[in-house]
Write a protein that holds these residues in place. Structure first.
Motif, PDB file in Angstrom:
ATOM      1  N   PHE C  90       0.706  -3.700 -12.032  1.00 42.99           N
ATOM      2  CA  PHE C  90       2.074  -3.179 -11.889  1.00 42.99           C
ATOM      3  C   PHE C  90       2.855  -3.355 -13.185  1.00 42.99           C
ATOM      4  CE2 PHE C  90       3.243  -2.072  -7.414  1.00 42.99           C
ATOM      5  CZ  PHE C  90       1.967  -2.128  -6.883  1.00 42.99           C
ATOM      6  N   SER C 100       0.605   7.301 -16.819  1.00 41.86           N
ATOM      7  CA  SER C 100      -0.247   7.988 -15.843  1.00 41.86           C
ATOM      8  C   SER C 100      -0.185   9.504 -16.000  1.00 41.86           C
ATOM      9  CB  SER C 100       0.126   7.583 -14.421  1.00 41.86           C
ATOM     10  OG  SER C 100       1.491   7.770 -14.220  1.00 41.86           O
ATOM     11  N   ALA C 145     -13.685   1.352  -0.310  1.00 40.24           N
ATOM     12  CA  ALA C 145     -12.520   2.209  -0.060  1.00 40.24           C
ATOM     13  C   ALA C 145     -11.229   1.488  -0.418  1.00 40.24           C
ATOM     14  CB  ALA C 145     -12.481   2.655   1.399  1.00 40.24           C
ATOM     15  N   ARG C 146     -11.187   0.205  -0.078  1.00 40.98           N
ATOM     16  CA  ARG C 146      -9.955  -0.529  -0.363  1.00 40.98           C
ATOM     17  C   ARG C 146      -9.721  -0.645  -1.865  1.00 40.98           C
ATOM     18  NH1 ARG C 146      -7.831  -5.785   2.948  1.00 40.98           N
ATOM     19  NH2 ARG C 146      -8.438  -4.365   4.636  1.00 40.98           N
ATOM     20  N   PHE C 148     -10.672   1.467  -4.053  1.00 39.81           N
ATOM     21  CA  PHE C 148     -10.210   2.794  -4.462  1.00 39.81           C
ATOM     22  C   PHE C 148      -8.719   2.951  -4.183  1.00 39.81           C
ATOM     23  CE2 PHE C 148      -9.548   7.318  -4.275  1.00 39.81           C
ATOM     24  CZ  PHE C 148     -10.425   7.831  -5.227  1.00 39.81           C
ATOM     25  N   LEU C 149      -8.323   2.480  -2.993  1.00 38.83           N
ATOM     26  CA  LEU C 149      -6.909   2.630  -2.613  1.00 38.83           C
ATOM     27  C   LEU C 149      -5.981   1.811  -3.510  1.00 38.83           C
ATOM     28  CD1 LEU C 149      -6.998   2.679   1.306  1.00 38.83           C
ATOM     29  CD2 LEU C 149      -6.855   4.598  -0.276  1.00 38.83           C
ATOM     30  N   GLY C 151      -6.470   1.119  -6.633  1.00 38.17           N
ATOM     31  CA  GLY C 151      -6.362   1.912  -7.860  1.00 38.17           C
ATOM     32  C   GLY C 151      -5.373   3.057  -7.686  1.00 38.17           C
ATOM     33  N   ALA C 152      -5.511   3.748  -6.574  1.00 38.27           N
ATOM     34  CA  ALA C 152      -4.619   4.877  -6.303  1.00 38.27           C
ATOM     35  C   ALA C 152      -3.174   4.413  -6.168  1.00 38.27           C
ATOM     36  CB  ALA C 152      -5.059   5.597  -5.040  1.00 38.27           C
ATOM     37  N   LEU C 153      -3.006   3.291  -5.489  1.00 34.86           N
ATOM     38  CA  LEU C 153      -1.634   2.797  -5.281  1.00 34.86           C
ATOM     39  C   LEU C 153      -0.951   2.528  -6.614  1.00 34.86           C
ATOM     40  CD1 LEU C 153       0.564   1.815  -3.338  1.00 34.86           C
ATOM     41  CD2 LEU C 153      -0.364  -0.484  -3.620  1.00 34.86           C
ATOM     42  N   ASP C 155      -1.612   3.780  -9.573  1.00 37.91           N
ATOM     43  CA  ASP C 155      -1.318   5.050 -10.251  1.00 37.91           C
ATOM     44  C   ASP C 155      -0.122   5.752  -9.604  1.00 37.91           C
ATOM     45  OD1 ASP C 155      -3.405   4.615 -11.924  1.00 37.91           O
ATOM     46  OD2 ASP C 155      -4.793   5.995 -10.955  1.00 37.91           O
ATOM     47  N   GLY C 156      -0.126   5.792  -8.286  1.00 38.83           N
ATOM     48  CA  GLY C 156       0.964   6.448  -7.572  1.00 38.83           C
ATOM     49  C   GLY C 156       2.282   5.730  -7.782  1.00 38.83           C
ATOM     50  N   PHE C 157       2.197   4.406  -7.873  1.00 38.13           N
ATOM     51  CA  PHE C 157       3.421   3.642  -8.105  1.00 38.13           C
ATOM     52  C   PHE C 157       4.034   4.020  -9.445  1.00 38.13           C
ATOM     53  CE2 PHE C 157       5.854  -0.061  -9.453  1.00 38.13           C
ATOM     54  CZ  PHE C 157       6.658  -0.242  -8.337  1.00 38.13           C
ATOM     55  N   LEU C 159       3.872   6.792 -10.911  1.00 39.25           N
ATOM     56  CA  LEU C 159       4.521   8.094 -10.730  1.00 39.25           C
ATOM     57  C   LEU C 159       5.883   7.960 -10.058  1.00 39.25           C
ATOM     58  CD1 LEU C 159       1.819   9.624 -11.290  1.00 39.25           C
ATOM     59  CD2 LEU C 159       2.383  11.019  -9.302  1.00 39.25           C
TER      60      LEU C 159
END
Lengths: 187, 187, 187, 187
Positions: C90, C100, C145-146, C148-149, C151-153, C155-157, C159
């Motif tokens: 973060f 990102s 999967a977790r 992956f999530l 990582g996605a979180l 990146d999305g954060f 944004l």
DNA sequence: GATGAATGAGACTTCATTCAT
DNA sequence: TATGAATGAAGTCTCATTCAT
């Protein structure tokens, strides 16, 4: 070194076109074509159309300036000098009739730029000092104002002559201008 | 009749915008908006932008003309009349600073039209006769040329004043202009 | 050796500019200027903008990677490690908000290149193994999967935080992220 | 009436293209062609590319919003609702993969406009209230932060999935997301 | 290794004008 | 009379990339 030469070529082409057809009627495309360079190349040397126009204008003014100075230099009497200035100014104005329109449009752009007018003021003041001195010697009541008016007259003549050229000859105009600007209370 | 009124409203709006920001900087869209009409409606009344501009310009000139005449009419002495004309002309020019630029742009368009200049010449001659008479009475050597120069001076003043307004006051300029234009060999 | 140093200087400058203003908003001209080199020199070191961007991106990612590793190394408990990763991720994302976006734009270019994604996958897998291990120890149902999530979180954060930063504090976000990602059925 | 229909056609075409290839990679020319209108016509309906993109984005978001709402409406239990939201969000994101990039670029433009973000905030808050309520009922420690994180997760998933789609299946991702977001201290 | 002049394609935008309704 | 949608040409400017020196 090569760059400087290209820049000069661009300015010359721009000056020619702008004087013939004013700012808005000339496109960068056309200037590029006339300068024998690509459109992109133009923007390599000048950041914007306005900036190019400004330099082209200064180029034209400096030619005029040098012409005037060289005509005045050998002269001795004040009146002869004034005549030389009027003579040269009118000639220049006739030569590049659309010049004043071009002038005007670049000016207007300058108004919008921060300190955009400084260049013109600097250039102008250089010649105004000469004019003021002349009018002071002649005995004008307000030499500063009179100098301003002569400048305005020349600019306005360029405008009007373009349209009403058959109403008066340049020679007559010069003569009459000389007459009224040499008018003094002491005479 | 309703059409005539709309036309007048358009001309007024156009004149206002054109003298504030010159020909090229004002779009038909904007004129339509200011006149409270649609773009299509505008072209219904005027076949082209140029034609509208021409009428708008004439409208402005006529206002100026009427103003000058009304100021001159009650006066008796020649010099008073000349002063009134100079006074009114400079005032008008100051009032709508971009007017002469607008003028010039419409002129340019006129040059390309067949007999496009006739309308300006007709208008101008009407006032030039008055000026010539005045200068003849004053004893100018070349009254015609002098009248031409006064016209040019006013136009040029509009141009230069826009840029160099801090160099001279309008009042001083008017006075000095009056001085030189009343100059005569016989005085 | 001097070449290597110049290359490094370019990459640093590029990374700084790209993460501040994203790929498309930064020109090669500007990178050159910031790296103290000519535009031609830039292309001498990197065959294209994309190639430079790719290296600049890797440079940034490696800094982030080293930071994470160094924070994790001394820790013993799994949960402490996860917290350190979330904390560091973060922080990094906040630090270079446009990162990102830059990432994404280089990705897009990568999609068009043959095997263009390999470099990202290699980099990513290196850290994903660590994450997967952590989630496996925590007792997640689907550790892969977790990971992956998370990582996605992150990146999305990056944004969303750019736009909605006043809706939640970074501290709160970190804490809540830690809470949900440590969630396990066995707890 | 005819105008409205054209406008809708343009927005649809723009949305499609932007979602496929992001903001900078789509030209107005192309949008015009796809909408069956001239380039000039585009600017008749939208003052700028940004403004068109904004409306296209809102159009896409509203489709997504209606989809989510319609899926939630018939449901009763809180958990079912959350699942429906996650399910719909991930589906939408997969459907228009480049959408988030487009999103991001329009966001960035928004940052530069005065009050540019208001539109997005208004839209977002409408759905955040629903999410917050759900998380409150579930017993999340910080429902607001968790809602923010779910939003971020979805956005980030769109990004990462584009590149690393072979690392995890959407179904697995949804399930795991559901698991961690329903985590509560009381369970 | 390095410079910077030059290219050329393409982007957004403006605007006078036309025309179906 | 009036509307406003639609057109199409033209304009300024950006930028990655190439190349002679």
């Amino acid at each position: 070194m090569k760059g400087e030469e290209t820049k000069r070529r661009i300015i010359k082409a721009a000056f020619k076109l702008f004087s013939e057809r004013s700012y808005h009627k000339v496109s960068m495309e056309e200037i590029a074509r006339n300068a024998g360079i690509s459109k992109g190349g133009l923007f390599h040397h000048f950041p914007s159309k306005y900036e190019l126009a400004k330099e082209a204008l200064l180029y034209g003014l400096e030619i005029w300036g040098r012409e005037v100075i060289s005509r005045i230099q050998p002269l001795e009497s004040t009146e002869e000098k004034l005549w030389a200035i009027i003579d040269a100014s009118f000639d220049f104005v006739i030569q590049s009739l659309k010049f004043s329109h071009f002038f005007l449009e670049v000016y207007e752009e300058s108004l919008r730029q921060k300190n955009g007018l400084d260049v013109w003021k600097a250039f102008r003041s250089q010649y105004f000092r000469i004019l003021e001195d002349i009018f002071r010697e002649i005995g004008a009541e307000n030499p500063r104002a009179r100098a301003f008016l002569l400048g305005a007259l020349v600019d306005g003549f360029a405008l009007d002559y373009m349209v009403f050229r058959d109403e008066v000859s340049v020679k007559e105009a010069k003569k009459e201008a000389f007459r009224i600007f040499t008018c003094s209370k002491r005479s």
